[in-house]
Scaffold this motif. Structure first.
Motif, PDB file in Angstrom:
ATOM      1  N   SER A 185       8.089  -4.264 -14.811  1.00  0.00           N
ATOM      2  CA  SER A 185       8.774  -2.909 -14.666  1.00  0.00           C
ATOM      3  C   SER A 185      10.132  -2.861 -14.812  1.00  0.00           C
ATOM      4  O   SER A 185      10.747  -3.703 -15.001  1.00  0.00           O
ATOM      5  CB  SER A 185       8.449  -2.663 -13.405  1.00  0.00           C
ATOM      6  N   THR A 228      13.200 -10.824 -10.741  1.00  0.00           N
ATOM      7  CA  THR A 228      14.007  -9.531 -10.930  1.00  0.00           C
ATOM      8  C   THR A 228      15.498  -9.754 -11.307  1.00  0.00           C
ATOM      9  O   THR A 228      16.089 -10.722 -10.868  1.00  0.00           O
ATOM     10  CB  THR A 228      14.041  -8.623  -9.809  1.00  0.00           C
ATOM     11  N   SER A 244      13.612  -0.739 -13.387  1.00  0.00           N
ATOM     12  CA  SER A 244      14.146   0.665 -12.254  1.00  0.00           C
ATOM     13  C   SER A 244      15.477   0.702 -12.798  1.00  0.00           C
ATOM     14  O   SER A 244      16.208   0.142 -13.368  1.00  0.00           O
ATOM     15  CB  SER A 244      13.570   0.247 -11.172  1.00  0.00           C
ATOM     16  N   SER A 245      16.114   1.741 -12.022  1.00  0.00           N
ATOM     17  CA  SER A 245      17.447   2.152 -12.246  1.00  0.00           C
ATOM     18  C   SER A 245      18.101   2.212 -10.507  1.00  0.00           C
ATOM     19  O   SER A 245      18.371   3.057  -9.981  1.00  0.00           O
ATOM     20  CB  SER A 245      17.627   3.489 -12.681  1.00  0.00           C
ATOM     21  N   PRO A 246      18.468   1.048  -9.713  1.00  0.00           N
ATOM     22  CA  PRO A 246      18.956   0.696  -8.707  1.00  0.00           C
ATOM     23  C   PRO A 246      20.305   1.266  -8.748  1.00  0.00           C
ATOM     24  O   PRO A 246      20.878   1.126  -9.810  1.00  0.00           O
ATOM     25  CB  PRO A 246      18.335  -0.471  -8.271  1.00  0.00           C
ATOM     26  N   GLY A 302       9.338   3.822 -16.326  1.00  0.00           N
ATOM     27  CA  GLY A 302      10.602   3.918 -15.321  1.00  0.00           C
ATOM     28  C   GLY A 302      11.509   4.972 -15.511  1.00  0.00           C
ATOM     29  O   GLY A 302      12.544   5.044 -14.681  1.00  0.00           O
ATOM     30  N   ARG A 330      20.758  -1.310 -13.742  1.00  0.00           N
ATOM     31  CA  ARG A 330      19.354  -1.250 -14.294  1.00  0.00           C
ATOM     32  C   ARG A 330      18.613  -2.519 -14.022  1.00  0.00           C
ATOM     33  O   ARG A 330      19.259  -3.688 -13.951  1.00  0.00           O
ATOM     34  CB  ARG A 330      19.323  -1.198 -15.904  1.00  0.00           C
ATOM     35  N   THR A 346      18.978  -7.898 -12.273  1.00  0.00           N
ATOM     36  CA  THR A 346      19.742  -6.674 -12.120  1.00  0.00           C
ATOM     37  C   THR A 346      21.055  -6.679 -12.616  1.00  0.00           C
ATOM     38  O   THR A 346      21.791  -7.614 -12.553  1.00  0.00           O
ATOM     39  CB  THR A 346      19.637  -6.111 -10.648  1.00  0.00           C
TER      40      THR A 346
END
Length: 208
Positions: A15, A118, A17-19, A187, A27, A120
């Motif tokens: 997956s 994860t 995501s864009s936190p 995403g 990203r 980031t």
């Protein structure tokens, strides 16, 4: 020797995501894979400096919370959290770039143990150029190496350069890069930009 890469590609859930991180756009990629072993053994494989070189690369340093670590020929940083056998969080410093890695170990619904990783990083031109696969492909190769180590603990680590130049290695990278592109589109990223970035990532890893 042939390497059956397709089961390794199929075993990974991905997956993108864009936190936000520290108030800045970021990203994140997340990989999750189940292994036929215990949670304790999986945790030991990913944190024991005697085992890590069998599937990744040698590590040195003060390997405890607050200590600094260094991966040979790769990143270094600070171990921020270590809660055996569940959670490892650390900074990932490569050159001038700082990002963050979190590893979680849990029991799996179907039996065995599951690793969820994860990574980031601040949003950057590098992400725009290469996309999720720039980081995702490398971690996916590492998780495949971890699977080999867990299945054959005494076997020597496969030669990375030999594998990268083999037809199976190039096919693995291409398949992984394409899968990360699909995860990025899911995403919310632009499909055209994602396809172009995935092609550049594949070319980078394969030398094409």
């Amino acid at each position: 020797m042939r390497f059956d890469f397709k089961p390794h590609l199929a075993a990974v859930a991905r997956s993108v995501s864009s936190p936000e991180r520290d108030g800045r756009p970021a990203r994140a990629i997340t990989l999750s894979r189940s292994y036929p072993t215990t949670e304790e053994d999986l945790w030991d494989a990913v944190t024991n400096p005697q085992r890590i070189p069998h599937w990744f690369t040698p590590v040195s340093g003060d390997l405890e919370p607050g200590g600094r670590y260094q991966l040979e020929g790769n990143a270094g940083g600070v171990i921020e959290v270590c809660e055996p056998p569940r959670l490892l969080a650390l900074t990932w410093v490569f050159g001038e770039y700082v990002s963050w890695v979190e590893v979680r170990v849990s029991g799996d619904v179907g039996g065995g143990a599951r690793l969820t990783l994860t990574h980031t990083a601040p949003h950057s031109e590098h992400w725009d150029q290469y996309g999720a696969g720039a980081t995702g492909v490398g971690w996916e190769l590492a998780l495949a190496g971890l699977a080999i180590h867990l299945g054959q603990p005494d076997a020597p680590k496969p030669d990375e350069a030999e594998f990268a130049g083999s037809p199976d290695g190039r096919a693995f990278v291409a398949g992984s890069s394409e899968a990360w592109g699909e995860a990025a589109v899911a995403g919310g990223e632009d499909p055209g930009a994602v396809r172009a970035a995935a092609a550049r990532t594949t070319a980078f890893y394969t030398g094409a």
